[in-house]
Design a protein around this motif. Structure first.
Motif, PDB file in Angstrom:
ATOM      1  N   PRO A  84       0.823  -1.207   0.000  1.00 32.57           N
ATOM      2  CA  PRO A  84       0.000   0.000   0.000  1.00 32.57           C
ATOM      3  C   PRO A  84       0.858   1.258   0.000  1.00 32.57           C
ATOM      4  O   PRO A  84       1.990   1.258   0.494  1.00 32.57           O
ATOM      5  N   VAL A  85       0.330   2.311  -0.568  1.00 27.88           N
ATOM      6  CA  VAL A  85       0.964   3.622  -0.466  1.00 27.88           C
ATOM      7  C   VAL A  85       1.033   4.008   1.003  1.00 27.88           C
ATOM      8  O   VAL A  85       0.114   3.732   1.778  1.00 27.88           O
ATOM      9  N   ALA A  86       2.144   4.607   1.416  1.00 22.73           N
ATOM     10  CA  ALA A  86       2.309   4.991   2.817  1.00 22.73           C
ATOM     11  C   ALA A  86       1.303   6.072   3.201  1.00 22.73           C
ATOM     12  O   ALA A  86       1.199   7.107   2.535  1.00 22.73           O
ATOM     13  N   ASP A  87       0.554   5.828   4.267  1.00 19.10           N
ATOM     14  CA  ASP A  87      -0.447   6.772   4.730  1.00 19.10           C
ATOM     15  C   ASP A  87      -0.417   6.818   6.258  1.00 19.10           C
ATOM     16  O   ASP A  87      -0.718   5.816   6.911  1.00 19.10           O
ATOM     17  N   PRO A  89       1.890  10.134   4.574  1.00 17.76           N
ATOM     18  CA  PRO A  89       3.111  10.113   3.756  1.00 17.76           C
ATOM     19  C   PRO A  89       4.374  10.136   4.623  1.00 17.76           C
ATOM     20  O   PRO A  89       4.382  10.623   5.749  1.00 17.76           O
ATOM     21  N   ARG A 107       8.947   1.761   6.967  1.00 16.33           N
ATOM     22  CA  ARG A 107       8.587   1.685   5.550  1.00 16.33           C
ATOM     23  C   ARG A 107       9.705   1.001   4.752  1.00 16.33           C
ATOM     24  O   ARG A 107       9.434   0.161   3.891  1.00 16.33           O
ATOM     25  N   THR A 154       6.986   7.039  -0.264  1.00 11.51           N
ATOM     26  CA  THR A 154       5.543   7.048   0.016  1.00 11.51           C
ATOM     27  C   THR A 154       4.766   6.368  -1.103  1.00 11.51           C
ATOM     28  O   THR A 154       3.824   5.609  -0.851  1.00 11.51           O
ATOM     29  N   ALA A 155       5.153   6.613  -2.354  1.00  6.83           N
ATOM     30  CA  ALA A 155       4.339   6.245  -3.512  1.00  6.83           C
ATOM     31  C   ALA A 155       4.539   4.819  -4.009  1.00  6.83           C
ATOM     32  O   ALA A 155       3.790   4.366  -4.883  1.00  6.83           O
ATOM     33  N   VAL A 156       5.526   4.085  -3.489  1.00  7.45           N
ATOM     34  CA  VAL A 156       5.783   2.726  -3.981  1.00  7.45           C
ATOM     35  C   VAL A 156       4.550   1.849  -3.776  1.00  7.45           C
ATOM     36  O   VAL A 156       3.952   1.847  -2.696  1.00  7.45           O
ATOM     37  N   THR A 157       4.165   1.116  -4.814  1.00 11.12           N
ATOM     38  CA  THR A 157       2.993   0.234  -4.728  1.00 11.12           C
ATOM     39  C   THR A 157       3.329  -1.234  -4.978  1.00 11.12           C
ATOM     40  O   THR A 157       2.443  -2.090  -4.958  1.00 11.12           O
TER      41      THR A 157
END
Length: 298
Positions: A84-87, A89, A107, A154-157
């Motif tokens: 999942p995208v980090a939330d 960020p 992360r 943050t954006a790695v999926t």
């Protein structure tokens, strides 16, 4: 990419000892794991009607054949692991300590970048993990968690992975300058590394006064095996101190070093941090006979 049997060979026919070796020992190679994909053939069902005979009339029904396709199964490649995208960020902390650094470390561990402990302290292994992340994704490799690196983290999926998608091995990507541990086809851990500079050298032999060592500083491509190791701490190689080495071809080893920069800098060996080398030994993740695949990357 699957590692196909016989695809990889040692890059040089003659072995040349690199700087970190003290004796000349021939390399050992191992064929990669071969993976065969089998698709089930269609099934054939044959129905034969009975034949009935009377004194006046004979009725014969011929057999009929129907072909039914086998059921299909969609298999997700072992390396294609969504994350999942980090939330919230990841925050750009520079090299500071605190809760935001702890989240960044967690992360990194989620993505498979090795850290000795997620504790909110921006220490050596945190710096090395951030540098490995930056190398892997083509960012500026300064080991600092700046805005660009934080946004990318943050954006790695999808969990990052190497080229091997089968077998258990060490994969060294010289293009990215990282070392990866692949367990049953899945890239479990990624470490910052520094391989051979590929700059020829002529330097004094540290173990034999008056002698010199020469070489090309190349980490040889190909599929090799861990064939020799030294569990003790620091010891003097012909061209300097190395830490707890694991040799995989000739005099070339994975070993601990106090200097693992963001570029290829060694005489041919593959450097990782001293804490990373201790972890390798303590976990037993790289025993004797482990395949070691060295390649140039994509």
């Amino acid at each position: 990419m699957q590692v196909q049997r016989g695809y990889l060979i040692a890059a040089a026919a003659a072995l040349v000892l690199p700087a970190c070796a003290s004796t000349s020992i021939a390399s050992t190679t191992r064929d990669p794991v071969e993976v065969t994909t089998t698709t089930a053939a269609p099934t054939t069902t044959t129905t034969i009607a009975p034949t009935t005979t009377t004194s006046t009339t004979t009725t014969t029904t011929t057999s009929t054949t129907t072909t039914e396709p086998a059921p299909t199964t969609t298999t997700i490649p072992v390396n294609k692991i969504p994350v999942p995208v980090a939330d919230p960020p990841i925050v750009a902390v520079g090299q500071g300590n605190g809760d935001d650094t702890l989240r960044a470390e967690q992360r990194l561990l989620e993505l498979g970048f090795w850290i000795d402990e997620a504790d909110g302290r921006y220490n050596l292994t945190t710096t090395q993990a951030v540098m490995a992340f930056q190398k892997f994704y083509g960012l500026e490799t300064d080991g600092v968690l700046g805005a660009e690196t934080a946004a990318a983290m943050t954006a790695v999926t999808e969990r990052p992975h190497g080229r091997a998608d089968a077998g258990t091995l060490v994969e060294i990507d010289k293009g990215k300058q990282v070392l990866m541990f692949v367990i049953e086809g899945r890239t479990e851990w990624i470490l910052n590394a520094s391989s051979g500079s590929e700059i020829a050298y002529v330097e004094p032999d540290q173990n034999t006064p008056g002698e010199v060592q020469t070489g090309d500083s190349v980490t040889r491509n190909g599929l090799h095996d861990v064939y020799r190791q030294r569990a003790e701490g620091w010891w003097e190689g012909d061209l300097g101190s190395i830490y707890r080495p694991k040799y995989f071809t000739g005099g070339i080893a994975v070993h601990g070093s106090n200097h693992v920069p963001d570029y290829p800098a060694s005489h041919g060996c593959v450097r990782v941090s001293v804490p990373a080398m201790d972890w390798i030994w303590e976990t037993g993740i790289m025993p004797l006979d482990t395949p070691v695949w060295v390649h140039e990357g994509a």
